[in-house]
Design a protein around this motif. Structure first.
Motif, PDB file in Angstrom:
ATOM      1  N   ILE A  42      34.166  39.873  47.261  1.00 31.65           N
ATOM      2  CA  ILE A  42      34.765  39.683  48.580  1.00 31.65           C
ATOM      3  C   ILE A  42      35.332  41.008  49.091  1.00 31.65           C
ATOM      4  CG2 ILE A  42      35.348  37.287  48.003  1.00 31.65           C
ATOM      5  CD1 ILE A  42      38.305  38.095  48.233  1.00 31.65           C
ATOM      6  N   LEU A  86      35.745  46.992  36.663  1.00 29.99           N
ATOM      7  CA  LEU A  86      36.805  46.013  36.414  1.00 29.99           C
ATOM      8  C   LEU A  86      36.257  44.605  36.207  1.00 29.99           C
ATOM      9  CD1 LEU A  86      39.598  47.262  38.812  1.00 29.99           C
ATOM     10  CD2 LEU A  86      39.696  47.133  36.330  1.00 29.99           C
ATOM     11  N   ARG A  91      35.891  42.521  32.720  1.00 27.86           N
ATOM     12  CA  ARG A  91      35.838  41.079  32.966  1.00 27.86           C
ATOM     13  C   ARG A  91      37.065  40.537  33.697  1.00 27.86           C
ATOM     14  NH1 ARG A  91      33.240  41.490  27.975  1.00 27.86           N
ATOM     15  NH2 ARG A  91      35.016  40.971  26.668  1.00 27.86           N
ATOM     16  N   ALA A  92      37.576  41.307  34.648  1.00 28.98           N
ATOM     17  CA  ALA A  92      38.679  40.813  35.472  1.00 28.98           C
ATOM     18  C   ALA A  92      38.121  39.844  36.510  1.00 28.98           C
ATOM     19  CB  ALA A  92      39.380  41.981  36.156  1.00 28.98           C
ATOM     20  N   ASN A  93      39.004  39.012  37.065  1.00 27.06           N
ATOM     21  CA  ASN A  93      38.579  38.024  38.068  1.00 27.06           C
ATOM     22  C   ASN A  93      38.009  38.719  39.307  1.00 27.06           C
ATOM     23  OD1 ASN A  93      39.021  36.347  40.542  1.00 27.06           O
ATOM     24  ND2 ASN A  93      39.510  34.851  38.969  1.00 27.06           N
ATOM     25  N   ILE A  95      37.361  37.618  42.410  1.00 32.16           N
ATOM     26  CA  ILE A  95      38.040  37.407  43.696  1.00 32.16           C
ATOM     27  C   ILE A  95      39.269  38.319  43.797  1.00 32.16           C
ATOM     28  CG2 ILE A  95      39.181  35.720  45.168  1.00 32.16           C
ATOM     29  CD1 ILE A  95      36.411  34.854  44.884  1.00 32.16           C
ATOM     30  N   VAL A  96      40.014  38.398  42.687  1.00 30.65           N
ATOM     31  CA  VAL A  96      41.240  39.188  42.696  1.00 30.65           C
ATOM     32  C   VAL A  96      40.926  40.670  42.920  1.00 30.65           C
ATOM     33  CG1 VAL A  96      43.176  39.947  41.290  1.00 30.65           C
ATOM     34  CG2 VAL A  96      42.458  37.565  41.207  1.00 30.65           C
ATOM     35  N   VAL A  97      39.946  41.189  42.179  1.00 29.80           N
ATOM     36  CA  VAL A  97      39.611  42.610  42.326  1.00 29.80           C
ATOM     37  C   VAL A  97      39.084  42.874  43.736  1.00 29.80           C
ATOM     38  CG1 VAL A  97      38.184  44.491  41.455  1.00 29.80           C
ATOM     39  CG2 VAL A  97      39.164  42.857  39.863  1.00 29.80           C
ATOM     40  N   ALA A  99      39.880  41.218  46.469  1.00 26.94           N
ATOM     41  CA  ALA A  99      41.019  41.181  47.393  1.00 26.94           C
ATOM     42  C   ALA A  99      41.802  42.491  47.315  1.00 26.94           C
ATOM     43  CB  ALA A  99      41.921  39.993  47.075  1.00 26.94           C
ATOM     44  N   ALA A 100      41.979  43.010  46.091  1.00 31.49           N
ATOM     45  CA  ALA A 100      42.704  44.266  45.920  1.00 31.49           C
ATOM     46  C   ALA A 100      41.970  45.409  46.606  1.00 31.49           C
ATOM     47  CB  ALA A 100      42.879  44.573  44.433  1.00 31.49           C
ATOM     48  N   LEU A 101      40.648  45.400  46.492  1.00 35.02           N
ATOM     49  CA  LEU A 101      39.834  46.441  47.116  1.00 35.02           C
ATOM     50  C   LEU A 101      40.009  46.422  48.636  1.00 35.02           C
ATOM     51  CD1 LEU A 101      38.116  48.266  45.396  1.00 35.02           C
ATOM     52  CD2 LEU A 101      36.128  46.910  45.996  1.00 35.02           C
ATOM     53  N   ILE A 103      42.684  45.326  50.345  1.00 39.87           N
ATOM     54  CA  ILE A 103      44.011  45.838  50.701  1.00 39.87           C
ATOM     55  C   ILE A 103      44.017  47.361  50.575  1.00 39.87           C
ATOM     56  CG2 ILE A 103      46.456  45.798  50.104  1.00 39.87           C
ATOM     57  CD1 ILE A 103      46.131  42.980  49.079  1.00 39.87           C
ATOM     58  N   PHE A 104      43.428  47.852  49.478  1.00 39.52           N
ATOM     59  CA  PHE A 104      43.387  49.300  49.244  1.00 39.52           C
ATOM     60  C   PHE A 104      42.646  50.007  50.376  1.00 39.52           C
ATOM     61  CE2 PHE A 104      41.014  52.940  47.546  1.00 39.52           C
ATOM     62  CZ  PHE A 104      42.064  53.748  47.142  1.00 39.52           C
ATOM     63  N   PRO A 309      32.410  35.822  34.446  1.00 41.62           N
ATOM     64  CA  PRO A 309      32.180  37.052  33.679  1.00 41.62           C
ATOM     65  C   PRO A 309      31.308  36.768  32.457  1.00 41.62           C
ATOM     66  CG  PRO A 309      34.528  36.683  34.048  1.00 41.62           C
ATOM     67  CD  PRO A 309      33.819  35.427  34.431  1.00 41.62           C
TER      68      PRO A 309
END
Lengths: 312, 378
Positions: A42, A86, A91-93, A95-97, A99-101, A103-104, A309
């Motif tokens: 995302i 990541l 194997r990080a989630n 959706i979370v990564v 979303a962070a991308l 915002i960054f 993952p």
């Protein structure tokens, strides 16, 4: 309105759809590769924004569209690699990564745009010539279809060519078969000797690069300028386009053009001075997206290992 | 190895309290602190590359966040909506519903709070304030209900629908303040101010000072903008902690999020649980919007939120979706924003820098947390 005027209106609308659709088409084609391999990113909203920013800045400071496009691709590659590392290696989630991308990207593009080209609160209006149109001889003289299809910029033609190419790669090559296997049943693919990680890295990076080009299209081929958060959700709409297109490049093409047309319609209605408040028209593409993902119950068509993952 | 797979794909364990203390300390404090530190270091490097002096900038940031009573008040003021909306995100995330729609839910809450709030002239504040906040919660819940029910009934991706509703909420607000809800006779795109009775009491002027004066102290206190929203945020965090870890509904939410198949076999209705989680989630974000309106802003404006709804995602994730942890992570991100606002004034560095640092912080958290999983499990 007489017939000739109506035809002209439709033609102008379609022309605009072919100008507003390609950013979605690039991003959605890229996301199709990623999702076919089991990766939902995302963060393509942020990748598009980064592409729009770097594409504009690169072109603005050197005068070369190629440099602009190259910077957009490079920036998207860096962020895509971070996402891939990541989500695939660590194997990080996803959706979370993603979303962070987003915002960054919002932060870093806004920061550098303001510090380099504007004030703290106001932004100096700077612009470039948009990518020149490249009419194709003979074909562009065809009535109606000519101006719609064959009087566009190089990046539009490239986007349209990518559709059969993507279809061919995904459905007709060994690599495509491997991608599909990895997205449906990675364990079996692994057993069959396919490197799941490598395929997922490759597809994520294809997705990132195409999202970056889609973003650059917005700034260098469409508006000729950069505005903070100018993607305004187009990356998310591209996610919807992939769902509507049922993870098939031709379906994605139809979806992207439909949304391009809905953006175009919205703009034309605004300038036509209708009684409808302009905010309702602005909200139109987003409402259409909700209706579209709701109407097409396509969860069944989704790759089975999407967002899961893999541990080899 | 199979244990690792589950842990890695579902980073949020069923109960935060079943971990040994050392691990709780590591996950809850050490990792987030490391991630914030790393985010600031990378942010500093980028500042330096952009031609700024990173150290004076961060020193200004620290002063703006904690240096004076005024800046502490601003930190808490900014933390309030982040905590409230962050709590909402945690409830949805616990249920594996990726509600990215807090921004729209926040605007929905703000619209309802304004709509009700301007009509309560003459009400007793003790009745008016809860009425307004209830309206905000309800509107946010409705906004959150849409992606929830579309997911449950029609299988529509809640990621896409909730994000799209953000834009709908923002444009709806823009329409209302330039049209039907515009202040009569006003020239700006804004609503009328709220009725005095509907405004949130301020912590120092309306709560602390009367108490101290009642006790016979004659002290002059600064009239800070900090309102009792921060107390409401702390209260709801405690309530949601109990809801999540001590009630049947909380157990169902966690079970559906952790393992939907097992939850179904245990007789838990997945659809009902998901919809309830989205109602609470959207409601909390709506409450955050309502508190911004009844607290510092006092009227509906277009674009009044600087992205609290997106920051709330980071707030919830940094706290591993634990309500009490969100009090801390909300405070950290509130301090970051308050500090960055001061830094913009003092060092002329755009406040959008906070988004960059927040993004980095989440990326570092994900990286560090998963690295530990790889080391201990793999």
């Amino acid at each position: 309105m007489d017939l000739a005027a109506a035809i002209l209106w439709v033609r102008l609308l379609l022309e605009a759809a072919f100008r507003l659709g390609p950013p979605l088409l690039y991003a959605a084609l890229g996301e199709t590769f990623a999702e076919r391999s089991g990766i939902i990113n995302i963060g393509i909203e942020g990748l598009m924004l980064t592409g729009a920013f770097l594409g504009f800045i690169g072109t603005f400071s050197t005068g070369s569209y190629l440099v602009g496009l190259g910077s957009a691709v490079a920036g998207a590659l860096v962020l895509g690699l971070a996402f891939a590392f990541l989500t695939i290696t660590v194997r990080a989630n996803q959706i979370v990564v993603g979303a962070a991308l987003n915002i960054f990207s919002l932060g870093i593009t806004g920061f550098f745009f303001r510090t380099s080209y504007g004030g703290l609160t106001t932004v100096r209006a700077i612009s470039i010539e948009t990518l020149p149109l490249l009419p194709i001889p003979l074909l562009s003289d065809i009535p109606f279809l000519g101006p719609v299809l064959f009087q566009q910029s190089l990046l539009v033609y490239l986007a349209l060519l990518l559709v059969p190419l993507s279809f061919f790669i995904i459905h007709r090559t060994a690599l495509g078969l491997a991608i599909q296997a990895v997205g449906e049943y990675p364990r079996a693919a692994d057993t069959a000797g396919i490197n799941v990680y490598r395929i997922r890295y490759l597809c994520t990076l294809i997705g990132a690069v195409l999202a970056g080009i889609g973003g650059a299209f917005l700034s260098i081929a469409h508006t000729g300028t950069f505005i903070e958060n100018m993607t305004a959700g187009r990356g998310f709409i591209a996610l919807a386009v992939v769902i509507l297109g049922r993870w098939n490049p031709y379906g994605v093409l139809i979806g992207a053009l439909t949304f391009g047309a809905s953006f175009a319609l919205q703009l034309r209605l605004q300038t036509a001075g209708t009684q409808v408040p302009y905010q309702f028209l602005q909200a139109l593409p987003y409402i259409v997206t909700i209706l579209a993902v709701t109407a097409f119950r396509s969860r069944i068509a989704a790759p089975k290992a999407l967002a899961v993952p893999y541990t080899g | 190895m199979s244990g690792l797979t589950v842990r890695a794909s579902k980073p949020f364990a069923l109960s935060a309290l079943s971990h040994p203390w050392s691990q709780l300390l590591w996950d809850g404090l050490v990792l987030p602190a490391l991630a914030v530190g790393s985010g600031l270091v990378v942010g500093g490097i980028i500042l330096q590359l952009a031609g700024y002096q990173a150290l004076p900038a961060f020193s200004a940031m620290f002063t703006g966040a904690f240096g004076t009573v005024l800046s502490l008040s601003t930190t808490l003021l900014r933390a309030t909506p982040l905590i409230l909306a962050g709590l909402g995100m945690a409830i949805a995330f616990r249920c594996s519903m990726w509600n990215i729609g807090a921004e729209g839910q926040l605007y929905a809450g703000a619209i309802a709070a304004t709509f009700v709030g301007v009509r309560l002239e003459g009400w007793p504040p003790l009745l008016a304030v809860p009425t307004v906040l209830l309206a905000a919660f309800a509107a946010g819940a409705c906004w959150g209900f849409i992606p929830g029910i579309l997911r449950v009934r029609l299988g529509a991706s809640e990621v896409v629908t909730s994000i799209m509703l953000n834009y709908v909420g923002i444009y709806l607000t823009s329409y209302l303040v330039t049209g039907p809800m515009r202040e009569p006779g006003g020239t700006f795109p804004q609503s009328s101010p709220l009725a005095a009775a509907a405004r949130l009491p301020r912590v120092v002027r309306d709560v602390l000072a009367p108490i101290l004066n009642g006790l016979g102290f004659d002290v002059q206190l600064p009239n800070l903008r900090l309102h009792i929203g921060i107390l409401i945020a702390i209260g709801t965090a405690i309530i949601l902690h109990f809801l999540l870890f001590r009630t049947t509904l909380g157990y169902q939410i966690r079970a559906v999020g952790y393992n939907p198949v097992a939850a179904r076999h245990a007789g838990i209705s997945q659809g009902r649980t998901v919809v309830l989680a989205m109602l609470i989630s959207g409601g909390m974000a709506g409450l955050a919007g309502g508190i911004e309106i009844t607290g510092p802003i006092n009227r509906l404006l277009q674009g009044f939120s600087p992205g609290y709804g997106y920051e709330a995602i980071a707030v919830a994730l940094m706290a591993h979706n634990t309500p009490l942890g969100i009090l801390l992570s909300g405070l950290v991100f509130g301090a970051l924003r308050s500090g960055a606002e001061f830094m913009q004034l003092r060092a002329s560095i755009p406040v959008v820098l906070v988004f960059m640092i927040q993004g980095l912080v989440i990326l570092f958290i994900m990286g560090y947390a998963a690295r530990r999983l790889l080391r201990t499990g793999g």
